[in-house]
Every structure is written in structure tokens, then in C-alpha cells.
Design an enzyme around this catalytic site. Structure first.
Site, PDB file in Angstrom:
ATOM      1  N   ARG A 117       0.829  -1.217   0.000  1.00 39.13           N
ATOM      2  CA  ARG A 117       0.000   0.000   0.000  1.00 39.13           C
ATOM      3  C   ARG A 117       0.858   1.260   0.000  1.00 39.13           C
ATOM      4  O   ARG A 117       0.526   2.259   0.622  1.00 39.13           O
ATOM      5  CB  ARG A 117      -0.938   0.063   1.221  1.00 39.13           C
ATOM      6  CG  ARG A 117      -2.008  -0.999   1.408  1.00 39.13           C
ATOM      7  CD  ARG A 117      -2.960  -1.070   0.260  1.00 39.13           C
ATOM      8  NE  ARG A 117      -2.480  -1.997  -0.740  1.00 39.13           N
ATOM      9  CZ  ARG A 117      -2.641  -3.315  -0.697  1.00 39.13           C
ATOM     10  NH1 ARG A 117      -3.303  -3.857   0.260  1.00 39.13           N
ATOM     11  NH2 ARG A 117      -2.156  -4.106  -1.628  1.00 39.13           N
ATOM     12  N   SER A 133     -11.185  -0.546   3.246  1.00 35.95           N
ATOM     13  CA  SER A 133     -10.511  -0.753   4.547  1.00 35.95           C
ATOM     14  C   SER A 133     -10.046   0.589   5.085  1.00 35.95           C
ATOM     15  O   SER A 133      -9.347   1.335   4.384  1.00 35.95           O
ATOM     16  CB  SER A 133      -9.302  -1.667   4.392  1.00 35.95           C
ATOM     17  OG  SER A 133      -9.731  -2.933   3.990  1.00 35.95           O
ATOM     18  N   GLU A 163      -5.412   3.897   6.388  1.00 35.76           N
ATOM     19  CA  GLU A 163      -5.147   3.666   4.966  1.00 35.76           C
ATOM     20  C   GLU A 163      -5.882   4.736   4.140  1.00 35.76           C
ATOM     21  O   GLU A 163      -5.372   5.226   3.131  1.00 35.76           O
ATOM     22  CB  GLU A 163      -5.633   2.269   4.568  1.00 35.76           C
ATOM     23  CG  GLU A 163      -5.315   1.921   3.133  1.00 35.76           C
ATOM     24  CD  GLU A 163      -5.645   0.472   2.780  1.00 35.76           C
ATOM     25  OE1 GLU A 163      -5.478  -0.426   3.629  1.00 35.76           O
ATOM     26  OE2 GLU A 163      -6.095   0.264   1.641  1.00 35.76           O
TER      27      GLU A 163
HETATM   28  C1  LIG Z   1     -15.379  -0.973  -1.585  1.00 32.88           C
HETATM   29  C2  LIG Z   1     -13.889  -0.684  -1.651  1.00 32.88           C
HETATM   30  C3  LIG Z   1     -12.989  -1.742  -1.682  1.00 32.88           C
HETATM   31  C4  LIG Z   1     -11.611  -1.485  -1.754  1.00 32.88           C
HETATM   32  N1  LIG Z   1     -10.749  -2.551  -1.789  1.00 32.88           N
HETATM   33  C5  LIG Z   1      -9.420  -2.318  -1.890  1.00 32.88           C
HETATM   34  C6  LIG Z   1      -8.490  -3.413  -1.964  1.00 32.88           C
HETATM   35  O1  LIG Z   1      -8.857  -4.579  -1.954  1.00 32.88           O
HETATM   36  N2  LIG Z   1      -7.165  -3.106  -2.072  1.00 32.88           N
HETATM   37  C7  LIG Z   1      -6.705  -1.823  -2.115  1.00 32.88           C
HETATM   38  O2  LIG Z   1      -5.499  -1.601  -2.237  1.00 32.88           O
HETATM   39  N3  LIG Z   1      -7.561  -0.763  -2.013  1.00 32.88           N
HETATM   40  C8  LIG Z   1      -8.893  -0.984  -1.925  1.00 32.88           C
HETATM   41  N4  LIG Z   1      -9.765   0.088  -1.833  1.00 32.88           N
HETATM   42  C9  LIG Z   1      -9.233   1.456  -1.755  1.00 32.88           C
HETATM   43  C10 LIG Z   1      -9.152   2.181  -3.125  1.00 32.88           C
HETATM   44  O3  LIG Z   1     -10.102   1.665  -4.018  1.00 32.88           O
HETATM   45  C11 LIG Z   1      -7.779   2.056  -3.750  1.00 32.88           C
HETATM   46  O4  LIG Z   1      -6.814   2.590  -2.885  1.00 32.88           O
HETATM   47  C12 LIG Z   1      -7.719   2.766  -5.122  1.00 32.88           C
HETATM   48  O5  LIG Z   1      -6.603   2.296  -5.821  1.00 32.88           O
HETATM   49  C13 LIG Z   1      -7.668   4.293  -5.007  1.00 32.88           C
HETATM   50  O6  LIG Z   1      -7.745   4.827  -6.333  1.00 32.88           O
HETATM   51  P1  LIG Z   1      -8.499   6.188  -6.638  1.00 32.88           P
HETATM   52  O7  LIG Z   1      -8.292   6.494  -8.074  1.00 32.88           O
HETATM   53  O8  LIG Z   1      -9.896   6.112  -6.181  1.00 32.88           O
HETATM   54  O9  LIG Z   1      -7.649   7.195  -5.760  1.00 32.88           O
HETATM   55  P2  LIG Z   1      -8.152   8.518  -4.955  1.00 32.88           P
HETATM   56  O10 LIG Z   1      -8.957   8.054  -3.790  1.00 32.88           O
HETATM   57  O11 LIG Z   1      -8.792   9.467  -5.897  1.00 32.88           O
HETATM   58  O12 LIG Z   1      -6.778   9.091  -4.486  1.00 32.88           O
HETATM   59  C14 LIG Z   1      -5.966   8.379  -3.592  1.00 32.88           C
HETATM   60  C15 LIG Z   1      -4.578   9.019  -3.599  1.00 32.88           C
HETATM   61  O13 LIG Z   1      -3.975   8.782  -4.852  1.00 32.88           O
HETATM   62  C16 LIG Z   1      -3.509  10.014  -5.390  1.00 32.88           C
HETATM   63  N5  LIG Z   1      -3.647   9.946  -6.842  1.00 32.88           N
HETATM   64  C17 LIG Z   1      -4.772   9.634  -7.552  1.00 32.88           C
HETATM   65  N6  LIG Z   1      -4.512   9.669  -8.868  1.00 32.88           N
HETATM   66  C18 LIG Z   1      -3.204  10.030  -9.000  1.00 32.88           C
HETATM   67  C19 LIG Z   1      -2.341  10.260 -10.118  1.00 32.88           C
HETATM   68  N7  LIG Z   1      -2.760  10.146 -11.380  1.00 32.88           N
HETATM   69  N8  LIG Z   1      -1.054  10.625  -9.861  1.00 32.88           N
HETATM   70  C20 LIG Z   1      -0.601  10.766  -8.591  1.00 32.88           C
HETATM   71  N9  LIG Z   1      -1.377  10.571  -7.495  1.00 32.88           N
HETATM   72  C21 LIG Z   1      -2.652  10.198  -7.707  1.00 32.88           C
HETATM   73  C22 LIG Z   1      -4.412  11.063  -4.790  1.00 32.88           C
HETATM   74  O14 LIG Z   1      -3.810  12.345  -4.787  1.00 32.88           O
HETATM   75  C23 LIG Z   1      -4.601  10.529  -3.393  1.00 32.88           C
HETATM   76  O15 LIG Z   1      -3.532  10.916  -2.554  1.00 32.88           O
HETATM   77  C24 LIG Z   1     -11.131  -0.153  -1.775  1.00 32.88           C
HETATM   78  C25 LIG Z   1     -12.057   0.908  -1.736  1.00 32.88           C
HETATM   79  C26 LIG Z   1     -13.418   0.655  -1.689  1.00 32.88           C
HETATM   80  C27 LIG Z   1     -14.385   1.801  -1.692  1.00 32.88           C
END
Ligand SMILES: Cc1cc2nc3c(=O)[nH]c(=O)nc-3n(C[C@H](O)[C@H](O)[C@H](O)COP(=O)(O)OP(=O)(O)OC[C@H]3O[C@@H](n4cnc5c(N)ncnc54)[C@H](O)[C@@H]3O)c2cc1C
Length: 327
Positions: A175, A227, A312
Site C-alpha cells: 500500500r 478498509s 489507509e
Molecule cells: C469498496 C472498496 C474496496 C476497496 N478494496 C481495496 C483493496 O482490496 N485493495 C486496495 O489496495 N484498495 C482498496 N480500496 C481502496 C481504493 O479503491 C484504492 O486505494 C484505489 O486504488 C484508489 O484509487 P483512486 O483512483 O480512487 O484514488 P483517490 O482516492 O482518488 O486518491 C488516492 C490518492 O492517490 C492520489 N492519486 C490519484 N490519482 C493520482 C495520479 N494520477 N497521480 C498521482 N497521485 C494520484 C491522490 O492524490 C490521493 O492521494 C477499496 C475501496 C473501496 C471503496
């Protein structure tokens, strides 16, 4: 004569797609968060770099948004520019693909399946963008996106440099990636897959989605950020529990379960009854509700095990003052 405002100047640079006072609850899977002063979805690298340059020129605080699935946003929103990476092309070349970092993660997995490319299907059901996944090296079942990465193209926060760097440079770990300490903006990535049978890939996708459907909240109807706390490092000795050296991480959910956290509630923030490490927005939860509930969960684990859980889910905006509460 009307003086030129910051909004006018930004609009001159970014065009009519610039939004003002945009409610961030519309852009997060928790459905929580006040308004951003400015919001812009960049559809190509040029637009994204332009927005970075404009934010720097106008000294605007900047937040880079992907799918908003790992994010809790302050009830007061964000004073600055929220820049959404909406660069969504995928270009396949043999068993590799050049992927725009705004691409939806599940869309990428389906696109790979349609070309008989296996690898990422274990992650079906992780919401969000490919960029967000790389930033936090998203994964599950002991696998993560970092191990499929050959290289990524990033822009500096001021938009002045665009560079391509090999996977090792990103220091992917559990992570975690270098970008959490040394922020750059992910524009695109080159990922490597292997040949696979479409039906077998589809079967894995369905299995993974079904496991999540049964165990996890469906974020479109039960808003959540997944999580809330990180699992503990492998082999971590939890005081009071038998030592179990090995490679498995101790799930934060196990400690939270031992502290009877399921079903705990503050306002409309609720610990998901089927999973002690997931907070859902059960109605009109505020960010303050969620933070207060998270503090309560941490306090219970601290008192029982002497361990401080680490979040997280990321927080954006001003932190509210929390009343010291119950345990
Ligand atoms: C129901 C559910 C289940 C989930 N299960 C998992 C799981 O099994 N495993 C897991 O790891 N996570 C899980 N997550 C958490 C989440 O989905 C992941 O961490 C996901 O990869 C975040 O991506 P995002 O685009 O939504 O990021 P955001 O929430 O939009 O941003 C997260 C961070 O990433 C940065 N960021 C986003 N895009 C960029 C970019 N292009 N360049 C630089 N920085 C960037 C943002 O600035 C921020 O700091 C889950 C979430 C939910 C709601």
C-alpha cells in the site's frame, strides 16, 4: 470596469470545463465532503500539465483526484484546485499496454480480458483509477499493481517536467509507493500482462466480484472508502496474542473484531456489520462523524493491544476538532 478575478484567469487557461464550488461528495465513494473552490477534469496530458502550471502560477493549493475511493474529504471542502485525472486511453501492444492513469481500474481488467491478457483479474472490485492504484500500490490477496508495472510517465507538480521512470524508481511496497513521499503526477503507465484464456479470466473476475459482494459493502449503495486502517506488518507481535512468525500480515480487522467494533456508530458513520475494518456512510455521515468513529476504533485497539492502527484512507482538507470521546 470589472476587475479580473482568479476564476476569470483560471477559466482563460482551462476553459469552460472549470467548475467552481463543486461538491466533493459527488466525487468520492464515501459520498462525503464539502465543496472545492475549483474543480477541473483533465482529459489528456496536455490539459493536465496546463492545469498544473496554472495552479502554480496562481499559487493555488492543488489536490490530484482519481476515483476518490480511498479518500475522506473535510466537511469544509478544499480551498484550492482539485484536479481530476481523467486521461482514459488504453493502447495494447502485444502483452503490454500503455494506460492513461485516469482509466477506471475495472475497465482496464475487462479490456485485458477482451484481449486474452491475464494478470490483474485478482483485483476485480477494487474501485478507482489506475493512477490512484499505482499511488497506493493497490492490491489484495498478496498481489498488487506495482508488480505488473514496467514504467510510468509522471509530471512534476509545477508541470515543468514530464519524465518516464522505470518501476523500481516508484519503490512499490505494501500500500505504498515513492509518490507518497516525493509527489509527482502519474500521467500514464506501461503494464505487462501474460497470455491467458478469456473464459478462465472471466471466471476469476466473477469469483472476486462475488466474494466482495458477499463480504464488503457495495459502495454505490453503501458508500465507503474500503478498509479504513492498514494491516499490520508481517510477523508483527501483537501484545497479548500468541506470536505467529510468518509472512502473513495481521489484518487490522482481526484486532478491531477482538474489540467488538462491528456495528459501532457515530452519527451516520457506521462500522460495517460484516467487516470491522470498514466504515460506511449509513445516511448523512459527516467527515467529523467518520473521524470520531475512527478515533474510537483506534482507542479500543490501543487500550486492548497497545497497538496504534495507521489509517489507509487519506484525508483531504482542514481536520475538524474532535471531542475526546468514549472508548
Ligand atoms: C469498496 C472498496 C474496496 C476497496 N478494496 C481495496 C483493496 O482490496 N485493495 C486496495 O489496495 N484498495 C482498496 N480500496 C481502496 C481504493 O479503491 C484504492 O486505494 C484505489 O486504488 C484508489 O484509487 P483512486 O483512483 O480512487 O484514488 P483517490 O482516492 O482518488 O486518491 C488516492 C490518492 O492517490 C492520489 N492519486 C490519484 N490519482 C493520482 C495520479 N494520477 N497521480 C498521482 N497521485 C494520484 C491522490 O492524490 C490521493 O492521494 C477499496 C475501496 C473501496 C471503496
Amino acid at each position: 470596469m470589472r476587475t479580473t478575478t482568479l476564476e476569470d484567469r483560471l477559466r482563460q487557461r482551462l476553459g469552460d470545463a472549470l467548475l467552481t464550488q463543486e461538491p466533493l461528495r459527488h466525487h468520492t465513494t464515501m459520498r462525503i465532503g464539502g465543496a472545492a473552490d475549483f474543480y477541473f477534469a483533465a482529459r489528456n496530458p496536455h490539459q493536465l500539465v496546463e492545469a498544473l502550471k496554472a495552479a502554480r502560477e496562481f499559487a493555488l493549493p492543488l489536490f490530484l483526484l482519481g476515483g476518490g475511493s480511498n479518500l475522506l474529504v473535510s466537511d469544509d471542502g478544499f480551498r484550492g484546485l482539485v484536479l481530476r485525472n481523467a486521461i482514459e486511453e488504453i493502447e495494447f501492444d502485444g502483452t503490454a499496454a500503455q494506460v492513461g492513469c485516469g482509466t477506471d481500474f475495472l475497465e482496464l481488467i475487462y479490456a485485458c480480458r477482451d484481449r486474452d491478457l491475464a494478470g490483474l483479474e485478482f483485483a476485480a472490485g477494487i474501485p478507482g483509477s489506475v493512477g490512484g492504484a499505482l499511488y497506493g500500490n493497490a492490491g489484495c490477496y498478496g498481489q498488487d499493481i506495482g508488480s505488473f508495472t514496467i514504467e510510468c510517465t509522471v509530471a512534476s507538480l509545477d508541470g515543468a517536467q514530464v519524465l518516464t521512470r522505470p518501476a523500481a524508481w516508484f519503490e512499490f511496497a505494501y500500500r505504498d509507493s515513492r509518490l507518497k513521499r516525493d509527489p509527482w503526477v502519474l500521467l500514464s503507465c506501461l503494464l505487462q500482462f501474460r497470455r491467458g484464456a478469456r473464459d478462465a479470466i472471466q471466471t476469476v473476475i466473477e469469483e472476486k466480484l462475488e466474494v466482495r459482494r458477499v463480504k464488503h459493502p457495495q459502495w454505490r449503495v453503501e458508500p465507503t472508502a474500503g478498509s479504513y486502517f492498514k494491516n499490520l506488518p508481517p510477523g508483527f507481535q501483537v501484545p497479548g496474542l500468541p506470536h505467529s512468525p510468518g509472512t502473513q500480515r495481521i489484518p487490522a480487522g482481526a484486532l478491531l473484531d477482538a474489540c467488538d467494533c462491528r456495528g459501532l456508530r457515530v452519527g451516520d458513520a457506521l462500522v460495517f456489520p460484516k467487516h470491522a475494518n470498514i466504515i460506511v456512510n449509513a445516511g448523512r455521515a459527516t467527515a467529523k462523524d467518520v473521524l470520531t468513529l475512527a478515533e474510537l476504533m483506534k482507542a479500543r485497539v490501543r487500550v486492548k493491544f497497545g497497538v496504534t492502527l495507521e489509517e489507509e484512507v487519506m484525508f483531504l482538507g482542514e481536520r475538524p476538532r474532535l471531542e475526546s470521546g468514549r472508548v
